[in-house]
Write a protein that holds these residues in place. Structure first.
Motif, PDB file in Angstrom:
ATOM      1  N   ILE A  45       0.830  -1.216   0.000  1.00  0.00           N
ATOM      2  CA  ILE A  45       0.000   0.000   0.000  1.00  0.00           C
ATOM      3  C   ILE A  45       0.861   1.261   0.000  1.00  0.00           C
ATOM      4  N   VAL A  46       2.024   1.176   0.662  1.00  0.00           N
ATOM      5  CA  VAL A  46       2.876   2.366   0.735  1.00  0.00           C
ATOM      6  C   VAL A  46       3.311   2.804  -0.676  1.00  0.00           C
ATOM      7  N   LYS A  47       3.683   1.826  -1.501  1.00  0.00           N
ATOM      8  CA  LYS A  47       4.179   2.217  -2.833  1.00  0.00           C
ATOM      9  C   LYS A  47       3.084   2.923  -3.659  1.00  0.00           C
ATOM     10  N   PRO A  48       1.871   2.292  -3.808  1.00  0.00           N
ATOM     11  CA  PRO A  48       0.852   3.016  -4.576  1.00  0.00           C
ATOM     12  C   PRO A  48       0.534   4.395  -3.983  1.00  0.00           C
ATOM     13  N   ARG A  49       0.560   4.475  -2.633  1.00  0.00           N
ATOM     14  CA  ARG A  49       0.246   5.772  -2.008  1.00  0.00           C
ATOM     15  C   ARG A  49       1.300   6.808  -2.407  1.00  0.00           C
ATOM     16  N   GLN A  50       2.571   6.386  -2.372  1.00  0.00           N
ATOM     17  CA  GLN A  50       3.628   7.345  -2.720  1.00  0.00           C
ATOM     18  C   GLN A  50       3.571   7.705  -4.203  1.00  0.00           C
ATOM     19  N   VAL A  51       3.242   6.710  -5.024  1.00  0.00           N
ATOM     20  CA  VAL A  51       3.119   6.994  -6.461  1.00  0.00           C
ATOM     21  C   VAL A  51       1.986   7.998  -6.693  1.00  0.00           C
ATOM     22  N   ALA A  52       0.864   7.786  -6.003  1.00  0.00           N
ATOM     23  CA  ALA A  52      -0.287   8.680  -6.199  1.00  0.00           C
ATOM     24  C   ALA A  52       0.043  10.096  -5.718  1.00  0.00           C
ATOM     25  N   MET A  53       0.777  10.190  -4.611  1.00  0.00           N
ATOM     26  CA  MET A  53       1.152  11.526  -4.133  1.00  0.00           C
ATOM     27  C   MET A  53       2.093  12.196  -5.126  1.00  0.00           C
ATOM     28  N   TYR A  54       3.033  11.405  -5.618  1.00  0.00           N
ATOM     29  CA  TYR A  54       3.991  11.944  -6.592  1.00  0.00           C
ATOM     30  C   TYR A  54       3.243  12.471  -7.826  1.00  0.00           C
ATOM     31  N   LEU A  55       2.325  11.644  -8.345  1.00  0.00           N
ATOM     32  CA  LEU A  55       1.597  12.064  -9.553  1.00  0.00           C
ATOM     33  C   LEU A  55       0.724  13.281  -9.262  1.00  0.00           C
ATOM     34  N   SER A  56       0.187  13.357  -8.045  1.00  0.00           N
ATOM     35  CA  SER A  56      -0.623  14.532  -7.704  1.00  0.00           C
ATOM     36  C   SER A  56       0.234  15.782  -7.740  1.00  0.00           C
ATOM     37  N   ASP A  92      15.129   2.886 -11.544  1.00  0.00           N
ATOM     38  CA  ASP A  92      14.338   1.684 -11.805  1.00  0.00           C
ATOM     39  C   ASP A  92      13.468   1.905 -13.037  1.00  0.00           C
ATOM     40  N   ASN A  93      13.874   1.243 -14.103  1.00  0.00           N
ATOM     41  CA  ASN A  93      13.199   1.451 -15.371  1.00  0.00           C
ATOM     42  C   ASN A  93      11.740   1.003 -15.348  1.00  0.00           C
ATOM     43  N   THR A  94      11.486  -0.098 -14.620  1.00  0.00           N
ATOM     44  CA  THR A  94      10.110  -0.604 -14.579  1.00  0.00           C
ATOM     45  C   THR A  94       9.203   0.439 -13.936  1.00  0.00           C
ATOM     46  N   LEU A  95       9.701   1.026 -12.845  1.00  0.00           N
ATOM     47  CA  LEU A  95       8.880   2.041 -12.176  1.00  0.00           C
ATOM     48  C   LEU A  95       8.670   3.240 -13.104  1.00  0.00           C
ATOM     49  N   ALA A  96       9.736   3.632 -13.814  1.00  0.00           N
ATOM     50  CA  ALA A  96       9.611   4.775 -14.730  1.00  0.00           C
ATOM     51  C   ALA A  96       8.532   4.485 -15.773  1.00  0.00           C
ATOM     52  N   GLN A  97       8.483   3.248 -16.271  1.00  0.00           N
ATOM     53  CA  GLN A  97       7.468   2.904 -17.282  1.00  0.00           C
ATOM     54  C   GLN A  97       6.065   2.884 -16.672  1.00  0.00           C
ATOM     55  N   GLU A  98       5.988   2.381 -15.434  1.00  0.00           N
ATOM     56  CA  GLU A  98       4.686   2.376 -14.757  1.00  0.00           C
ATOM     57  C   GLU A  98       4.150   3.796 -14.608  1.00  0.00           C
ATOM     58  N   LEU A  99       5.076   4.700 -14.236  1.00  0.00           N
ATOM     59  CA  LEU A  99       4.664   6.095 -14.036  1.00  0.00           C
ATOM     60  C   LEU A  99       4.181   6.694 -15.351  1.00  0.00           C
ATOM     61  N   GLU A 100       4.887   6.366 -16.427  1.00  0.00           N
ATOM     62  CA  GLU A 100       4.515   6.894 -17.730  1.00  0.00           C
ATOM     63  C   GLU A 100       3.114   6.398 -18.127  1.00  0.00           C
ATOM     64  N   LEU A 101       2.892   5.110 -17.878  1.00  0.00           N
ATOM     65  CA  LEU A 101       1.592   4.527 -18.211  1.00  0.00           C
ATOM     66  C   LEU A 101       0.488   5.218 -17.383  1.00  0.00           C
ATOM     67  N   LEU A 102       0.756   5.377 -16.088  1.00  0.00           N
ATOM     68  CA  LEU A 102      -0.249   6.008 -15.230  1.00  0.00           C
ATOM     69  C   LEU A 102      -0.532   7.439 -15.672  1.00  0.00           C
ATOM     70  N   ARG A 103       0.525   8.161 -16.008  1.00  0.00           N
ATOM     71  CA  ARG A 103       0.346   9.533 -16.497  1.00  0.00           C
ATOM     72  C   ARG A 103      -0.614   9.558 -17.671  1.00  0.00           C
ATOM     73  N   ARG A 104      -0.391   8.610 -18.601  1.00  0.00           N
ATOM     74  CA  ARG A 104      -1.252   8.592 -19.792  1.00  0.00           C
ATOM     75  C   ARG A 104      -2.690   8.299 -19.417  1.00  0.00           C
ATOM     76  N   LEU A 105      -2.865   7.298 -18.545  1.00  0.00           N
ATOM     77  CA  LEU A 105      -4.234   6.949 -18.150  1.00  0.00           C
ATOM     78  C   LEU A 105      -4.914   8.155 -17.505  1.00  0.00           C
ATOM     79  N   ILE A 106      -4.159   8.843 -16.662  1.00  0.00           N
ATOM     80  CA  ILE A 106      -4.744   9.983 -15.945  1.00  0.00           C
ATOM     81  C   ILE A 106      -5.040  11.124 -16.909  1.00  0.00           C
ATOM     82  N   ASN A 107      -4.093  11.409 -17.798  1.00  0.00           N
ATOM     83  CA  ASN A 107      -4.316  12.500 -18.752  1.00  0.00           C
ATOM     84  C   ASN A 107      -5.486  12.202 -19.677  1.00  0.00           C
ATOM     85  N   ASP A 108      -5.653  10.928 -20.051  1.00  0.00           N
ATOM     86  CA  ASP A 108      -6.782  10.574 -20.918  1.00  0.00           C
ATOM     87  C   ASP A 108      -8.094  10.817 -20.182  1.00  0.00           C
TER      88      ASP A 108
END
Ligand SMILES: Nc1ncnc2c1ncn2[C@@H]1O[C@H](COP(=O)(O)OP(=O)(O)OP(=O)(O)O)[C@@H](O)[C@H]1O
Length: 510
Positions: free
Chosen positions: A444-455, A492-508
Motif C-alpha cells: 500500500i505504501v508504494k501506490p500511495r507514494q506513487v499517487a502523491m507523486y503524480l498529484s 528503476d526502469n520498470t517504475l519509470a514505465q509504470e509512471l509513464e503509463l499512469l500519467r497517460r491513463l490519468i491525462n486521458d
C-alpha cells in the motif's frame, strides 16, 4: 541554446560544449577517466547499495580552473550528497588531481525537457517550485527549462554553493510584453530592480494576478536585472513551497541555523506563489525573516494569486506585514499584447531555426481567439509550431480544430486528485480507502507514494493540500513520497514505465 567555445582546463584537459546544461557538455576522455576512477573508489568504500542510491546518476559536468563539477538529477540528491559525502568526494578528487580546489555538485536542471504540450502546464509549476537564486548563481532545485523559448539574453550560470539556482535566462524585462494590464506592475518591478538597495521605495512590493499572467516572469526579471545592475548584490528568488521545503529539510538535518544565517545575509528577497506558504512554524520563520529584511531596508518582493488581504491561510501578522507595502494587480493581456507575445515567441523560435514561419494572419487569429493568460498563449503557440512542422499549409479552420479545447475551456485541462487516486488504486489493485489509510504495508505504501507523486507533478496543488487530500497527512510526508518516487524512478526502469503509463491513463481521463 548557444554554442560555447572550446576551453582549456586548468589540468590541461580540453573541454568543449555548450553552457546550457550538463548534457550539453562533454568532459574530455581524460577527465571522464578520472571521474570513473573516483566512482569506482566511492563504490568500493561505500558498498554498491549506498553507491547506487546516491551516486548512480551522478555525472561529470566540468573539470575547470581547479573546480570539479558534477551533476545529479534532483535537488534532494544534491543536498544529501553535499551533507554526507562531500568530504569523501573532495578527498578522492584531490588524490586524482592535486590542483583541485573545490568540488561542486549541481542539479541537472537544464536537461528537463517536456514536449510542447498544453497539458504540461501543471508540470511547469512543479519545476518552478524548486528554484532559488543567489547572486552567485546557486542551486537548490530544478529550473523552468520546460517553458517555450523566449530570447536568451544571458548565459545560465553554473556556479554553485549552498543555496540557489540559475534564473531562467529567458525571463527578462526585455522579453516581457508591457501593456495597460500590467504597466504599473512592470514600472514598479523595474524601479525595484534598478534602485540601489539604499533607495528602497516600494517595500514590500506585492504583485498579484491569476495564473499564467506573468508573475514569475516579472519576478525573475527583477532578480536578473538587479544582478546586472549590481553583480555583488545578494539576490534570492524562491517559491513559498520551496522555502517550506528548505526549512523542513534544514530542521531535519539540524542546520536550520545555517540556513537562517544565509537568508539573513541577502539584499533582495523574492518569493513566488506566496499563497502556498503553510504551517505555523514556517510562517513564523518567514515573518521573522521579512521583518528583519524590511527593518534593515532590504527589498522584499512577493507574488501571489490574490491580494495579501485575501491570503486567508497566512497568519495575520504575515498578512499585515505584506499589506504594509505596495500591492499591484496584473490583469489579462489585451489583443495587442497577446499578438506581441506571439510575435516575440516566433522571433525567438526563428532565432533557433530560421526555416520556421507562421503567417501574420494566423498569429492575429490566435491572438484574437486565445483570450486568456500568457500560459495559454504559450500552449497555443507551441501547438501551432508543432503542427506547422508537418502541416505547412495549415488553415485557420484547422487551427480552430486543434486549439478548440483552449478556446472552449479558456484553460488547459485540469487533472483531479480524485482521478489520480482512483486510477493508481485500480492499477495496483488496492482500494481507495487503503490508499488513504494509515496502513504501512509495502503493497500500500508504494501506490500511495506513487499517487502523491503524480498529484504533485500533474496538478498545481500544493504539498499541504495534497497531504490533506491523502487522509490528512503532513506536507513533509508528501514531499518525502515525491522525492522517493523521483529518485527510485531514475534508477528503476520498470517504475519509470509504470509512471509513464499512469500519467497517460490519468491525462486521458482529464
Ligand atoms: N506580459 C508578458 N510578456 C511576455 N510573456 C508573458 C507575459 N505574461 C505571461 N507571459 C508568459 O506566459 C507564461 C506564464 O507566465 P508566468 O509563469 O510568469 O505566470 P504566473 O503568473 O507566474 O503563473 P502562475 O500563477 O501559474 O505561477 C510564461 O511563459 C511567460 O513568459
Amino acid at each position: 541554446m548557444h554554442s560555447g567555445a572550446n576551453r582549456e582546463l586548468s589540468g590541461g584537459f580540453p573541454f568543449s560544449g555548450e553552457i546550457v546544461g550538463e548534457s550539453a557538455m562533454t568532459a574530455s576522455n581524460e577527465a571522464e577517466q578520472r571521474f570513473e576512477r573516483i566512482r569506482a573508489q566511492l563504490k568500493a568504500r561505500l558498498g554498491s547499495e549506498v553507491y547506487s542510491s546516491w551516486f548512480g546518476r551522478m555525472k561529470l559536468v566540468e573539470l575547470s580552473k581547479g573546480v570539479a563539477r558534477m551533476s545529479v538529477p534532483t535537488a534532494f540528491l544534491r543536498s544529501w550528497i553535499n551533507g554526507h559525502y562531500l568530504d569523501v568526494i573532495t578527498e578522492l578528487w584531490k588524490q586524482e588531481e592535486a590542483g583541485i580546489l573545490k568540488v561542486e555538485v549541481v542539479v541537472r536542471s537544464a536537461t528537463r525537457h517536456t514536449a510542447p504540450d498544453l497539458e504540461a502546464a501543471p508540470l511547469r509549476k512543479v519545476a518552478k517550485q524548486a528554484q532559488t537564486t543567489l547572486s552567485s548563481g546557486t542551486t537548490l532545485g530544478a529550473s523552468k527549462q520546460e517553458r517555450a523559448p523566449l530570447t536568451r539574453t544571458t548565459e545560465p550560470d553554473f556556479r554553485q554553493n549552498v543555496l540557489g539556482s540559475p534564473l531562467d535566462p529567458r525571463y527578462t524585462f526585455a522579453s516581457f510584453v508591457e501593456g495597460p494590464s500590467n504597466r504599473v506592475a512592470f514600472a514598479a518591478a523595474r524601479a525595484v530592480a534598478e534602485s540601489a538597495s539604499s533607495a528602497v521605495r516600494f517595500n514590500p512590493l506585492f504583485l498579484h494576478a491569476t495564473v499564467g499572467l506573468g508573475k514569475t516572469h516579472l519576478l525573475q526579471a527583477i532578480a536578473a536585472e538587479s544582478l546586472r545592475h549590481n553583480p555583488k548584490s545578494r539576490v534570492v528568488y524562491l517559491t513559498a513551497e520551496y522555502f517550506m521545503w528548505r526549512f523542513a529539510t534544514a530542521i531535519r538535518d539540524n542546520n536550520a541555523l545555517t540556513l537562517k544565517e544565509q537568508l539573513r545575509d541577502i539584499d533582495l528577497l523574492i518569493i513566488d506563489d506566496m499563497q502556498f506558504l503553510q504551517g505555523k512554524s514556517i510562517q513564523h520563520e518567514f515573518c521573522h525573516l521579512i521583518n528583519m529584511l524590511l527593518d534593515s531596508a532590504k527589498q522584499v518582493v512577493v507574488a501571489a494569486d490574490r491580494p495579501p488581504s485575501e491570503l486567508e491561510s497566512l497568519e495575520p501578522r504575515v498578512r499585515s506585514r505584506l499589506n504594509g507595502g505596495v500591492a499591484l494587480e496584473m490583469a489579462a493581456p489585451d489583443y495587442t499584447m497577446r499578438l506581441a507575445m506571439l510575435k516575440q515567441r516566433l522571433a525567438s523560435a526563428k532565432h533557433d531555426d530560421a526555416s520556421l514561419d507562421i503567417a501574420d494572419e494566423i498569429l492575429e487569429h490566435v491572438a484574437r481567439t486565445v483570450t486568456g493568460s500568457g500560459r495559454e498563449l504559450e500552449g497555443a503557440f507551441n501547438q501551432l509550431l508543432f503542427r506547422q512542422s508537418f502541416e505547412p499549409q495549415i488553415t485557420i479552420d484547422r487551427i480552430d480544430e486543434i486549439l478548440g479545447h483552449i478556446y472552449r475551456t479558456g484553460e488547459p485541462k485540469r487533472v483531479r486528485i480524485e482521478d489520480i487516486q482512483r486510477i493508481v488504486a485500480r492499477h495496483y489493485n488496492v482500494s481507495k480507502t487503503e490508499l488513504l489509510s494509515n496502513r504501512r504495508t509495502r503493497t500500500i505504501v508504494k501506490p500511495r507514494q506513487v499517487a502523491m507523486y503524480l498529484s504533485k507533478v500533474l496538478t498545481p496543488r500544493s504539498l499541504p493540500e495534497i497531504g490533506r487530500r491523502f487522509g490528512g497527512r503532513d506536507h513533509t510526508t508528501v514531499l518525502h513520497a515525491v522525492r522517493k518516487i523521483e529518485d527510485l524512478s531514475g534508477a528503476d526502469n520498470t517504475l519509470a514505465q509504470e509512471l509513464e503509463l499512469l500519467r497517460r491513463l490519468i491525462n486521458d481521463q482529464a
